[in-house]
Design a protein around this motif. Structure first.
Motif, PDB file in Angstrom:
ATOM      1  N   LYS A   7      21.014  92.054  36.763  1.00  0.00           N
ATOM      2  CA  LYS A   7      21.368  91.519  35.446  1.00  0.00           C
ATOM      3  C   LYS A   7      21.493  89.993  35.456  1.00  0.00           C
ATOM      4  CE  LYS A   7      24.690  94.680  35.078  1.00  0.00           C
ATOM      5  NZ  LYS A   7      25.791  95.524  34.538  1.00  0.00           N
ATOM      6  N   ARG A   8      21.737  89.418  36.619  1.00  0.00           N
ATOM      7  CA  ARG A   8      21.748  87.961  36.698  1.00  0.00           C
ATOM      8  C   ARG A   8      20.340  87.385  36.586  1.00  0.00           C
ATOM      9  NH1 ARG A   8      25.850  88.232  40.963  1.00  0.00           N
ATOM     10  NH2 ARG A   8      24.216  87.921  42.535  1.00  0.00           N
ATOM     11  N   ARG A   9      19.349  88.146  37.036  1.00  0.00           N
ATOM     12  CA  ARG A   9      17.993  87.622  37.159  1.00  0.00           C
ATOM     13  C   ARG A   9      17.086  87.932  35.964  1.00  0.00           C
ATOM     14  NH1 ARG A   9      19.860  88.415  42.232  1.00  0.00           N
ATOM     15  NH2 ARG A   9      19.087  87.060  43.918  1.00  0.00           N
ATOM     16  N   TYR A  10      17.445  88.940  35.181  1.00  0.00           N
ATOM     17  CA  TYR A  10      16.518  89.381  34.139  1.00  0.00           C
ATOM     18  C   TYR A  10      17.185  89.464  32.768  1.00  0.00           C
ATOM     19  CZ  TYR A  10      13.497  91.042  37.945  1.00  0.00           C
ATOM     20  OH  TYR A  10      12.712  91.127  39.075  1.00  0.00           O
ATOM     21  N   ASP A  11      16.431  89.068  31.752  1.00  0.00           N
ATOM     22  CA  ASP A  11      16.746  89.516  30.394  1.00  0.00           C
ATOM     23  C   ASP A  11      16.350  90.986  30.319  1.00  0.00           C
ATOM     24  OD1 ASP A  11      17.209  86.837  29.999  1.00  0.00           O
ATOM     25  OD2 ASP A  11      15.541  86.540  28.614  1.00  0.00           O
ATOM     26  N   LEU A  12      17.237  91.836  29.834  1.00  0.00           N
ATOM     27  CA  LEU A  12      16.939  93.258  29.679  1.00  0.00           C
ATOM     28  C   LEU A  12      16.379  93.480  28.276  1.00  0.00           C
ATOM     29  CD1 LEU A  12      20.191  94.750  31.272  1.00  0.00           C
ATOM     30  CD2 LEU A  12      18.107  93.927  32.404  1.00  0.00           C
ATOM     31  N   VAL A  13      15.182  94.004  28.178  1.00  0.00           N
ATOM     32  CA  VAL A  13      14.473  94.092  26.900  1.00  0.00           C
ATOM     33  C   VAL A  13      14.037  95.537  26.654  1.00  0.00           C
ATOM     34  CG1 VAL A  13      12.482  93.312  25.557  1.00  0.00           C
ATOM     35  CG2 VAL A  13      13.672  91.715  27.079  1.00  0.00           C
ATOM     36  N   PHE A  55      17.482 101.855  25.253  1.00  0.00           N
ATOM     37  CA  PHE A  55      17.378 102.328  26.633  1.00  0.00           C
ATOM     38  C   PHE A  55      17.941 101.331  27.647  1.00  0.00           C
ATOM     39  CE2 PHE A  55      14.533 103.701  30.318  1.00  0.00           C
ATOM     40  CZ  PHE A  55      15.322 104.804  30.641  1.00  0.00           C
ATOM     41  N   PRO A  56      17.687 100.032  27.522  1.00  0.00           N
ATOM     42  CA  PRO A  56      18.291  99.098  28.479  1.00  0.00           C
ATOM     43  C   PRO A  56      19.815  99.142  28.456  1.00  0.00           C
ATOM     44  CG  PRO A  56      16.550  98.026  27.239  1.00  0.00           C
ATOM     45  CD  PRO A  56      16.797  99.337  26.574  1.00  0.00           C
ATOM     46  N   ALA A  57      20.393  99.290  27.261  1.00  0.00           N
ATOM     47  CA  ALA A  57      21.849  99.374  27.174  1.00  0.00           C
ATOM     48  C   ALA A  57      22.364 100.628  27.868  1.00  0.00           C
ATOM     49  CB  ALA A  57      22.284  99.360  25.705  1.00  0.00           C
ATOM     50  N   ALA A  58      21.614 101.739  27.755  1.00  0.00           N
ATOM     51  CA  ALA A  58      22.022 102.983  28.409  1.00  0.00           C
ATOM     52  C   ALA A  58      21.954 102.871  29.921  1.00  0.00           C
ATOM     53  CB  ALA A  58      21.147 104.132  27.916  1.00  0.00           C
ATOM     54  N   LEU A  59      20.985 102.104  30.425  1.00  0.00           N
ATOM     55  CA  LEU A  59      20.827 101.944  31.873  1.00  0.00           C
ATOM     56  C   LEU A  59      21.653 100.804  32.450  1.00  0.00           C
ATOM     57  CD1 LEU A  59      17.090 102.478  32.941  1.00  0.00           C
ATOM     58  CD2 LEU A  59      19.079 103.836  33.545  1.00  0.00           C
ATOM     59  N   GLU A  60      22.206  99.967  31.588  1.00  0.00           N
ATOM     60  CA  GLU A  60      22.879  98.757  32.059  1.00  0.00           C
ATOM     61  C   GLU A  60      23.989  99.075  33.056  1.00  0.00           C
ATOM     62  OE1 GLU A  60      24.588  94.639  30.059  1.00  0.00           O
ATOM     63  OE2 GLU A  60      24.890  96.537  29.024  1.00  0.00           O
TER      64      GLU A  60
END
Length: 509
Positions: free
Chosen positions: A137-143, A124-129
């Motif tokens: 995206k600079r501030r968070y690891d997407l998990v 899901f994170p990849a789909a929303l990226e």
């Protein structure tokens, strides 16, 4: 043909989501809830007993998924099946991660859940990226993660047949006995195949798993983006672990007070005003669609088509459709143009001048068995005690709600496997707190209504809500409305709007 309809709660990664409010449980009512502070009979604190999980080392590897970008890596965590017995059986929870692009600006992790219950969330994170701004995206690891029992996280299976997977079942006196047997069979098969695990596949335990993910990633707090049922999961986490929550965005919010049977019934209630709105919109465009010059004529045209299909199924581009198949597509009426195209195609099929090739759902196939089993395992396990156990009650309710909500009322209120499910390991959660979350909601959402989102807003008293007037569909973020800007600002700065926001949908939405 109903077996080819997308299951309502899982369409577009939803909930999808009572006859009575679930039995309450707050963060203070069970030993499990106090899992990080309680002391067991052995004298060892639960916090110490969970240390093997919260301090486990994650081994990151390729996600082995062609759909997942190379920037994402995957790892498998161990979590206890039963948080009351952390030394006992374990489950796998598989997570994905794409690191923040700016280590200097990094704030922490942004955890995602797409909904369901029963929907996998690893990708899901990849789909929303694509929709996330660079600042986020600079501030968070997407998990992302597949919840326990779902996808690659120790998946459940009950051995259900394709016919048993389908729960889009209208009420008819002649078939009700078969539907009761179907509901009993699904519950019995799952109990036989997964009975030792089912009591622990619950929203509360998934929230605990999220907290293990947080700890294993070395974070003191997590931020979160949840959609549909994922908003309920996020709200439960906020209730159980308020001090470990940072910035929470809840997109298309479920009603926490009606989660369970009321999730289905809310869909039926919301379909009727959407149907009326569609009839008005279509009547103003009679020159294009030829379905009627007044809203009443448009509605009569539709119900005449349903009646004809009840007598003899229509041959369409979606296959043979009976009247019940047409009614089961109630979600299409939340998008007026799509619905008008579809019904015009049905009218051509009825007249023998076409086959009505416009499909009202994004995917005509049922989800995999694991997702349907995940739906029943979580929802029934959470709320089984609140479902009527007498089949006669479902008969009465289905007859009543077919009259109240002709499109979908009997589908929503007839018998489901939860009627025969054994309750989970603890009661459901009463959501009531001062969490400062952000709720995003379309006015015309087929899965979680505006009324449901307002209920979530009331339960999370510190929250702010963005309502997209005229917004159609399930899922707000990324559509280009003002909700995107508000959500981006909240995730990057932590500032909620001073008051609730109301804006109009973007052109073409």
């Amino acid at each position: 043909m109903r077996g080819r309809r997308v299951a309502s709660l899982l369409a577009a990664c939803t909930a999808a989501l009572l006859a009575a409010t679930p039995t309450p449980a707050t963060a203070h009512t069970t030993a499990r809830t106090a899992a990080h502070t309680a002391t067991g009979s052995s004298g060892v604190s639960a916090k110490d007993a969970l240390r093997r999980y919260t301090q486990q080392e994650l081994r990151w590897r390729s996600c082995d998924d062609a759909q997942t970008p190379a920037s994402f890596r995957c790892a498998t965590l161990k979590v206890p099946l039963d948080y009351d017995d952390p030394g006992g059986r374990q489950l796998d929870v598989v997570v994905s991660r794409s690191k923040a692009s700016s280590p200097k600006e990094r704030r922490g992790v942004l955890l995602f859940n797409p909904g369901g219950p029963g929907a996998p969330g690893l990708g899901f994170p990849a789909a929303l990226e694509t929709y996330l701004p660079k600042e986020v995206k600079r501030r968070y690891d997407l998990v992302g993660f597949d919840p326990r029992g779902v996808g690659r996280s120790s998946p459940l299976s009950c051995g259900l047949t394709a016919r048993e997977l389908d729960f889009e079942r209208p009420y008819h006196a002649r078939t009700f006995g078969k539907d009761v047997r179907w509901a009993r069979t699904v519950a019995a098969k799952c109990r036989a195949e997964e009975g030792d695990r089912l009591p622990h596949i619950t929203t509360r335990n998934t929230a605990r798993d999220m907290d293990v993910v947080r700890a294993a990633l070395g974070e003191s707090r997590i931020s979160y983006f949840g959609g549909s049922y994922g908003t309920y999961l996020g709200a439960v986490y906020l209730q159980m672990f308020p001090r470990r929550a940072d910035r929470f965005v809840l997109d298309s919010a479920a009603d926490p007070a009606r989660y369970g049977r009321g999730t289905f019934q809310g869909m039926a209630e919301g379909a009727e005003p959407a149907f009326v709105r569609w009839s008005r919109w279509t009547a103003r465009r009679n020159a294009t669609y030829r379905l009627g010059a007044t809203p009443a004529e448009v509605r009569r045209t539709f119900w005449d088509i349903v009646a004809r299909a009840d007598r003899e199924p229509l041959l369409t581009g979606d296959g043979l459709l009976a009247g019940d198949d047409i009614r089961s597509a109630r979600a299409v009426f939340f998008r007026v143009r799509q619905a008008a195209d579809w019904v015009a195609g049905l009218k051509k099929a009825e007249a023998g001048t076409g086959t009505g090739t416009v499909t009202p759902t994004p995917d005509p196939e049922l989800p995999p068995e694991n997702q349907i089993v995940g739906l029943w395992a979580v929802m029934c396990g959470d709320t089984a005690a609140a479902w009527p156990h007498d089949p006669r009650q479902y008969r009465r309710d289905a007859v009543r709600d077919r009259a109240r909500y002709p499109l979908y009322g009997d589908f929503a209120s007839t018998v489901k496997p939860c009627a025969f499910w054994k309750p989970g390991s603890e009661p459901a959660t009463t959501v009531s707190n001062d969490a400062r979350a952000l709720i995003l909601q379309n006015e015309w959402d087929p899965q979680t209504s505006l009324k449901a989102a307002r209920s979530m807003h009331r339960a999370l008293r510190g929250s702010r809500m963005v309502t997209v007037v005229g917004g159609e569909g399930h899922g707000v973020y990324g559509a280009g409305s003002c909700a995107d800007e508000v959500a981006d600002a909240y995730l990057t700065t932590g500032r909620l709007p001073a008051e609730d926001v109301v804006c109009r949908a973007s052109a073409g939405r």
